[in-house]
Design a protein around this motif. Sequence first.
Motif, PDB file in Angstrom:
ATOM      1  N   MET A   1     -70.048  44.568 -40.215  1.00  0.00           N
ATOM      2  CA  MET A   1     -68.793  44.094 -40.844  1.00  0.00           C
ATOM      3  C   MET A   1     -69.049  42.766 -41.545  1.00  0.00           C
ATOM      4  SD  MET A   1     -67.863  46.026 -37.912  1.00  0.00           S
ATOM      5  CE  MET A   1     -68.097  44.820 -36.704  1.00  0.00           C
ATOM      6  N   TYR A   2     -68.190  42.405 -42.457  1.00  0.00           N
ATOM      7  CA  TYR A   2     -68.296  41.083 -43.083  1.00  0.00           C
ATOM      8  C   TYR A   2     -66.917  40.442 -43.143  1.00  0.00           C
ATOM      9  CZ  TYR A   2     -66.736  43.243 -47.532  1.00  0.00           C
ATOM     10  OH  TYR A   2     -66.020  43.911 -48.504  1.00  0.00           O
ATOM     11  N   VAL A   3     -66.950  39.095 -43.242  1.00  0.00           N
ATOM     12  CA  VAL A   3     -65.714  38.337 -43.356  1.00  0.00           C
ATOM     13  C   VAL A   3     -65.392  38.167 -44.832  1.00  0.00           C
ATOM     14  CG1 VAL A   3     -64.621  36.103 -42.924  1.00  0.00           C
ATOM     15  CG2 VAL A   3     -66.121  37.107 -41.187  1.00  0.00           C
ATOM     16  N   GLY A   4     -64.151  38.418 -45.209  1.00  0.00           N
ATOM     17  CA  GLY A   4     -63.748  38.215 -46.598  1.00  0.00           C
ATOM     18  C   GLY A   4     -62.349  37.646 -46.671  1.00  0.00           C
ATOM     19  N   VAL A   5     -61.963  37.280 -47.894  1.00  0.00           N
ATOM     20  CA  VAL A   5     -60.602  36.812 -48.140  1.00  0.00           C
ATOM     21  C   VAL A   5     -59.927  37.804 -49.080  1.00  0.00           C
ATOM     22  CG1 VAL A   5     -59.177  34.990 -49.183  1.00  0.00           C
ATOM     23  CG2 VAL A   5     -61.192  34.374 -47.848  1.00  0.00           C
ATOM     24  N   VAL A   6     -58.728  38.211 -48.749  1.00  0.00           N
ATOM     25  CA  VAL A   6     -57.973  39.101 -49.643  1.00  0.00           C
ATOM     26  C   VAL A   6     -57.533  38.280 -50.853  1.00  0.00           C
ATOM     27  CG1 VAL A   6     -55.929  40.557 -49.904  1.00  0.00           C
ATOM     28  CG2 VAL A   6     -57.152  40.496 -47.701  1.00  0.00           C
ATOM     29  N   VAL A   7     -57.979  38.694 -52.047  1.00  0.00           N
ATOM     30  CA  VAL A   7     -57.671  37.904 -53.249  1.00  0.00           C
ATOM     31  C   VAL A   7     -56.797  38.681 -54.235  1.00  0.00           C
ATOM     32  CG1 VAL A   7     -59.762  36.492 -53.076  1.00  0.00           C
ATOM     33  CG2 VAL A   7     -59.845  38.641 -54.371  1.00  0.00           C
ATOM     34  N   GLY A   8     -56.455  39.919 -53.909  1.00  0.00           N
ATOM     35  CA  GLY A   8     -55.591  40.640 -54.833  1.00  0.00           C
ATOM     36  C   GLY A   8     -55.477  42.110 -54.479  1.00  0.00           C
ATOM     37  N   SER A   9     -54.985  42.886 -55.443  1.00  0.00           N
ATOM     38  CA  SER A   9     -54.794  44.316 -55.163  1.00  0.00           C
ATOM     39  C   SER A   9     -54.977  45.132 -56.438  1.00  0.00           C
ATOM     40  CB  SER A   9     -53.383  44.542 -54.618  1.00  0.00           C
ATOM     41  OG  SER A   9     -52.433  44.077 -55.566  1.00  0.00           O
ATOM     42  N   VAL A  10     -55.158  46.426 -56.241  1.00  0.00           N
ATOM     43  CA  VAL A  10     -55.376  47.361 -57.354  1.00  0.00           C
ATOM     44  C   VAL A  10     -54.222  48.351 -57.367  1.00  0.00           C
ATOM     45  CG1 VAL A  10     -56.866  49.257 -58.192  1.00  0.00           C
ATOM     46  CG2 VAL A  10     -57.897  47.172 -57.227  1.00  0.00           C
ATOM     47  N   VAL A  11     -53.704  48.614 -58.558  1.00  0.00           N
ATOM     48  CA  VAL A  11     -52.680  49.653 -58.710  1.00  0.00           C
ATOM     49  C   VAL A  11     -53.298  50.799 -59.505  1.00  0.00           C
ATOM     50  CG1 VAL A  11     -50.445  50.251 -59.736  1.00  0.00           C
ATOM     51  CG2 VAL A  11     -50.785  47.987 -58.648  1.00  0.00           C
ATOM     52  N   ALA A  12     -53.186  52.019 -58.979  1.00  0.00           N
ATOM     53  CA  ALA A  12     -53.769  53.183 -59.674  1.00  0.00           C
ATOM     54  C   ALA A  12     -52.857  54.374 -59.450  1.00  0.00           C
ATOM     55  CB  ALA A  12     -55.159  53.476 -59.124  1.00  0.00           C
ATOM     56  N   THR A  13     -52.373  54.971 -60.561  1.00  0.00           N
ATOM     57  CA  THR A  13     -51.514  56.137 -60.423  1.00  0.00           C
ATOM     58  C   THR A  13     -52.370  57.389 -60.261  1.00  0.00           C
ATOM     59  OG1 THR A  13     -50.225  54.941 -62.102  1.00  0.00           O
ATOM     60  CG2 THR A  13     -49.437  57.129 -61.466  1.00  0.00           C
ATOM     61  N   THR A  14     -53.383  57.492 -61.121  1.00  0.00           N
ATOM     62  CA  THR A  14     -54.271  58.665 -61.077  1.00  0.00           C
ATOM     63  C   THR A  14     -55.340  58.418 -60.028  1.00  0.00           C
ATOM     64  OG1 THR A  14     -53.947  58.876 -63.458  1.00  0.00           O
ATOM     65  CG2 THR A  14     -55.755  60.151 -62.490  1.00  0.00           C
ATOM     66  N   LYS A  15     -55.263  59.137 -58.916  1.00  0.00           N
ATOM     67  CA  LYS A  15     -56.222  58.866 -57.827  1.00  0.00           C
ATOM     68  C   LYS A  15     -56.282  60.064 -56.884  1.00  0.00           C
ATOM     69  CE  LYS A  15     -52.467  56.348 -55.550  1.00  0.00           C
ATOM     70  NZ  LYS A  15     -51.875  55.003 -55.431  1.00  0.00           N
ATOM     71  N   GLU A  16     -57.298  60.031 -56.014  1.00  0.00           N
ATOM     72  CA  GLU A  16     -57.462  61.065 -55.015  1.00  0.00           C
ATOM     73  C   GLU A  16     -56.262  61.084 -54.059  1.00  0.00           C
ATOM     74  OE1 GLU A  16     -60.084  63.228 -54.378  1.00  0.00           O
ATOM     75  OE2 GLU A  16     -60.821  62.671 -56.379  1.00  0.00           O
ATOM     76  N   ASP A  17     -55.880  62.257 -53.586  1.00  0.00           N
ATOM     77  CA  ASP A  17     -54.726  62.351 -52.670  1.00  0.00           C
ATOM     78  C   ASP A  17     -54.887  61.426 -51.463  1.00  0.00           C
ATOM     79  OD1 ASP A  17     -53.839  64.228 -54.396  1.00  0.00           O
ATOM     80  OD2 ASP A  17     -54.441  65.985 -53.160  1.00  0.00           O
ATOM     81  N   ASP A  18     -56.118  61.333 -50.976  1.00  0.00           N
ATOM     82  CA  ASP A  18     -56.410  60.533 -49.775  1.00  0.00           C
ATOM     83  C   ASP A  18     -55.999  59.067 -49.966  1.00  0.00           C
ATOM     84  OD1 ASP A  18     -57.424  60.000 -47.248  1.00  0.00           O
ATOM     85  OD2 ASP A  18     -59.471  59.638 -47.987  1.00  0.00           O
ATOM     86  N   LEU A  19     -55.923  58.619 -51.209  1.00  0.00           N
ATOM     87  CA  LEU A  19     -55.606  57.195 -51.465  1.00  0.00           C
ATOM     88  C   LEU A  19     -54.102  56.988 -51.654  1.00  0.00           C
ATOM     89  CD1 LEU A  19     -58.521  56.264 -53.924  1.00  0.00           C
ATOM     90  CD2 LEU A  19     -58.401  55.903 -51.452  1.00  0.00           C
ATOM     91  N   VAL A  20     -53.336  58.077 -51.787  1.00  0.00           N
ATOM     92  CA  VAL A  20     -51.892  57.944 -52.002  1.00  0.00           C
ATOM     93  C   VAL A  20     -51.252  57.260 -50.791  1.00  0.00           C
ATOM     94  CG1 VAL A  20     -49.713  59.189 -52.297  1.00  0.00           C
ATOM     95  CG2 VAL A  20     -51.786  59.944 -53.530  1.00  0.00           C
ATOM     96  N   GLY A  21     -50.431  56.249 -51.064  1.00  0.00           N
ATOM     97  CA  GLY A  21     -49.732  55.551 -49.974  1.00  0.00           C
ATOM     98  C   GLY A  21     -50.583  54.511 -49.282  1.00  0.00           C
ATOM     99  N   LYS A  22     -51.805  54.307 -49.764  1.00  0.00           N
ATOM    100  CA  LYS A  22     -52.719  53.345 -49.134  1.00  0.00           C
ATOM    101  C   LYS A  22     -52.735  52.041 -49.952  1.00  0.00           C
ATOM    102  CE  LYS A  22     -54.869  56.158 -45.915  1.00  0.00           C
ATOM    103  NZ  LYS A  22     -54.984  57.503 -46.413  1.00  0.00           N
ATOM    104  N   LYS A  23     -52.800  50.895 -49.248  1.00  0.00           N
ATOM    105  CA  LYS A  23     -52.898  49.612 -49.935  1.00  0.00           C
ATOM    106  C   LYS A  23     -54.351  49.359 -50.316  1.00  0.00           C
ATOM    107  CE  LYS A  23     -50.922  45.853 -48.167  1.00  0.00           C
ATOM    108  NZ  LYS A  23     -50.518  45.005 -47.025  1.00  0.00           N
ATOM    109  N   LEU A  24     -54.657  49.234 -51.630  1.00  0.00           N
ATOM    110  CA  LEU A  24     -56.013  48.979 -52.128  1.00  0.00           C
ATOM    111  C   LEU A  24     -56.148  47.477 -52.373  1.00  0.00           C
ATOM    112  CD1 LEU A  24     -56.127  51.922 -54.724  1.00  0.00           C
ATOM    113  CD2 LEU A  24     -57.177  51.891 -52.447  1.00  0.00           C
ATOM    114  N   LEU A  25     -56.779  46.778 -51.444  1.00  0.00           N
ATOM    115  CA  LEU A  25     -56.857  45.325 -51.557  1.00  0.00           C
ATOM    116  C   LEU A  25     -58.232  44.881 -52.051  1.00  0.00           C
ATOM    117  CD1 LEU A  25     -54.929  44.163 -48.338  1.00  0.00           C
ATOM    118  CD2 LEU A  25     -54.067  44.589 -50.653  1.00  0.00           C
ATOM    119  N   ILE A  26     -58.248  43.858 -52.908  1.00  0.00           N
ATOM    120  CA  ILE A  26     -59.508  43.301 -53.417  1.00  0.00           C
ATOM    121  C   ILE A  26     -59.944  42.185 -52.461  1.00  0.00           C
ATOM    122  CG2 ILE A  26     -60.620  42.106 -55.351  1.00  0.00           C
ATOM    123  CD1 ILE A  26     -58.484  43.346 -57.187  1.00  0.00           C
ATOM    124  N   VAL A  27     -61.168  42.307 -51.941  1.00  0.00           N
ATOM    125  CA  VAL A  27     -61.657  41.349 -50.945  1.00  0.00           C
ATOM    126  C   VAL A  27     -62.917  40.660 -51.474  1.00  0.00           C
ATOM    127  CG1 VAL A  27     -62.481  41.022 -48.570  1.00  0.00           C
ATOM    128  CG2 VAL A  27     -60.764  42.770 -49.062  1.00  0.00           C
TER     129      VAL A  27
END
Lengths: 96, 96, 96, 96, 96
Positions: A1-27
């Motif tokens: 594992m590594y330590v990171g800081v959450v610095v933002g997020s990604v918004v994507a409409t066209t994506k795999e079903d598995d990612l629907v409803g999931k928070k995509l955070l940029i670390v």
Amino acid sequence: MYVGVVVGSVVATTKEDDLVGKKLLIVQKVHPSKGTAVDNRMEVAVDNVGAGTGEHVLVTTGGAARNVFGSSVSVIDAAIVAIVDSMEVNEQGSEA
Amino acid sequence: MYVGVVVGSVVATTKEDDLVGKKLLIVQKVHPSKGTAVDNRMEVAVDNVGAGTGEHVLVTTGGAARNVFGSSVSVIDAAIVAIVDSMEVNEQGSEA
Amino acid sequence: MYVGVVVGSVVATTKEDDLVGKKLLIVQKVHPSKGTAVDNRMEVAVDNVGAGTGEHVLVTTGGAARNVFGSSVSVIDAAIVAIVDSMEVNEQGSEA
Amino acid sequence: MYVGVVVGSVVATTKEDDLVGKKLLIVQKVHPSKGTAVDNRMEVAVDNVGAGTGEHVLVTTGGAARNVFGSSVSVIDAAIVAIVDSMEVNEQGSEA
Amino acid sequence: MYVGVVVGSVVATTKEDDLVGKKLLIVQKVHPSKGTAVDNRMEVAVDNVGAGTGEHVLVTTGGAARNVFGSSVSVIDAAIVAIVDSMEVNEQGSEA
């Protein structure tokens, strides 16, 4: 594992079903004691513990990340598994 | 996962059956906020969401990429899993 | 996957049974558009498509490489899965 | 695996169940003979052998780390698997 | 896989059962043609072919390394799978 800081997020409409409803955070990976960015590589990890921008988090990758969502058929390769309260780093140790 | 930009494609006649009919796209990793290339390493990822050249995409790797094609016996180790609409990066967070 | 050039081969008599009869090729990662070497790291990949020295190839790694040889108990972690006919890279895209 | 020095620990209240009760240690990769830090990347590994700050340890990653805790559904991607008593490095070998 | 030179060994009394009786060798990655060290990272790999200090070897990593010891529950993430007799590198190819 590594330590990171959450610095933002990604918004994507066209994506795999598995990612629907999931928070995509940029670390951004950070040096646990100096807090500085470790090389300028930022990853996108799926949050599972309610992390927000600016928080220090623990990120796991690979098969371990798939397991976070309890499914070995997940398409996720990085997941946030903890929100860091505090870190103790023995500088002398780190200069070893 | 990482954010990249689709910068091209690969054509290969001699290849594994698993790659037949698959779009082999060349993806340059980029820094989510600066948009600049992150080290000069480009990867080839198999597209599964209809991404095109110039688009920002999300790439997953390892076993997660195999799962995108629903087959644990796939020979694919990197797959495009989303087309990025927008990214929000808190610069102050990234200077942490 | 990544694009590389086959630059040589390895001969080894003492080896795991799984490697017997397999072509162990040395592959240099290259930048798809510039053709230049990407960092001086060369990997050894097992060929499965009849690639030869000087040819541009596509290399897959990890579990995907094990699957190339149809065996989840393989000891191979990198495999050549295609011989590249051509690559198209949109330089403007790569400066993104 | 790689050799590292335990330089600290992480405390996290909000975390995956799999991490509850586990020691989250910060490990700095070190050069086995020079003892110096290898690039400034520190990882967080779960201890399973009773390692303490300042000790040289062996860290395993990926699926091997999940196996340390005997569960293929673990969310752990790095684990400490040994406490190093001594290392012998033939410098001439290393200048090869 | 990558080519490395065995430069030493690790002795550890406190370790996972899976490592008991196993030779923990320190391997320096080398450039196949120049023989020089590739970045100063040394890995610890478990030997399975009787390699000794100073010998050029082939190292496999990840799930492939676990398979070398015939057990998907192994805690080993890097294994020596061949002793290199010779390598042929076409320098012109490597300047591609």
